[in-house]
Scaffold this active site. Sequence first.
Site, short mmCIF file in Angstrom:
data_model
loop_
_atom_site.label_atom_id
_atom_site.label_comp_id
_atom_site.label_asym_id
_atom_site.label_seq_id
_atom_site.Cartn_x
_atom_site.Cartn_y
_atom_site.Cartn_z
N VAL A 32 0.83 -1.20 0.00
CA VAL A 32 0.00 0.00 0.00
C VAL A 32 0.87 1.26 0.00
O VAL A 32 0.53 2.27 -0.63
CB VAL A 32 -1.01 -0.05 1.19
CG1 VAL A 32 -0.35 0.03 2.53
CG2 VAL A 32 -2.06 1.03 1.05
N ASP A 33 2.01 1.20 0.64
CA ASP A 33 2.96 2.32 0.67
C ASP A 33 3.41 2.66 -0.75
O ASP A 33 3.39 3.84 -1.16
CB ASP A 33 4.17 1.89 1.54
CG ASP A 33 5.06 3.04 1.94
OD1 ASP A 33 4.66 4.20 1.75
OD2 ASP A 33 6.17 2.78 2.46
N1 AR6 Z 1 -5.10 -0.34 -0.84
C1 AR6 Z 1 -5.42 -0.90 0.34
N2 AR6 Z 1 -4.73 -1.91 0.89
C2 AR6 Z 1 -3.65 -2.36 0.21
C3 AR6 Z 1 -3.23 -1.82 -1.03
C4 AR6 Z 1 -4.01 -0.76 -1.56
N3 AR6 Z 1 -3.71 -0.18 -2.71
N4 AR6 Z 1 -2.13 -2.51 -1.45
C5 AR6 Z 1 -1.87 -3.44 -0.51
N5 AR6 Z 1 -2.79 -3.37 0.48
P1 AR6 Z 1 1.70 -3.97 3.18
P2 AR6 Z 1 2.78 -3.89 5.93
C6 AR6 Z 1 -2.94 -4.19 1.70
O1 AR6 Z 1 2.66 -5.03 2.80
O2 AR6 Z 1 2.50 -5.33 6.11
C7 AR6 Z 1 5.95 -1.62 2.53
O3 AR6 Z 1 7.00 -1.98 1.68
C8 AR6 Z 1 -2.32 -5.56 1.71
O4 AR6 Z 1 -3.21 -6.50 1.10
O5 AR6 Z 1 1.43 -2.86 2.25
O6 AR6 Z 1 2.37 -2.95 7.03
C9 AR6 Z 1 6.34 -0.52 3.52
O7 AR6 Z 1 7.28 0.38 2.95
C10 AR6 Z 1 -2.17 -5.82 3.20
O8 AR6 Z 1 -3.36 -6.40 3.73
O9 AR6 Z 1 2.12 -3.27 4.60
C11 AR6 Z 1 6.91 -1.28 4.66
O10 AR6 Z 1 8.27 -1.55 4.49
C12 AR6 Z 1 -2.02 -4.43 3.80
O11 AR6 Z 1 -2.27 -3.50 2.74
C13 AR6 Z 1 6.12 -2.56 4.67
O12 AR6 Z 1 5.63 -2.73 3.34
C14 AR6 Z 1 -0.65 -4.15 4.38
O13 AR6 Z 1 0.33 -4.72 3.54
C15 AR6 Z 1 4.93 -2.49 5.60
O14 AR6 Z 1 4.32 -3.75 5.67
#
Ligand code: AR6
Length: 176
Positions: A32-33
Amino acid sequence: MKITVVKGDITKIAVDAIVNAANNALMGGGGVDGAIHRIGGSIISKECSEIRNRQGGCKTGEAVYTSAGNLPAKYVIHTVGPIWQGGSANEEQLLGNCYVNSILLAEKLNAKSISFPNISTGVYGFPKEKAVEIAIKTVDKATKTLNSVTEVTFVCFDEENYQLYQKQYSCQTKKR
Ligand code: AR6
């Protein structure tokens, strides 16, 4: 307080503040980031680097904000979820802190609506079922005393999280 659960992409949600699942360095990344930085544009990275220069980034469980560039939201609240390490490194408390601190920051910004992704449940490996319980419980409690924020949306990107939220809410409704 209006709390809703939707399945979708948080970068498309037009609310006052969307929450980003960031990293300590606020450097952008995947998940998501990555989507927020890519679609929001370079203003977000620029403001993140200003925060980094000022205070060295963002600690786990804390929250900072930037503008939202090309996104339909007004602000991006960047919070850093814990990396799951088996459960004995205070991960549950830290995840709860992400939700509380993001809501308090939204309140400070006079935001009326805030949307959360499922923080830590992607790359950071937090067990999804436990994360849902913490998110719902913490948001329920934290929103009891607010003036500005009146609407919270949980945005689930993956079907598994969406189903887990539906299940939690139907359990709660039955209990009431
Ligand atoms: N909209 C909503 N949710 C989303 C989207 C989106 N566009 N894309 C992914 N998700 P993650 P973390 C969901 O990995 O575990 C990054 O590299 C996804 O399905 O994004 O907190 C950062 O820079 C999942 O359920 O975040 C950090 O280094 C949720 O977002 C690290 O990842 C969180 O997945 C953070 O890891």
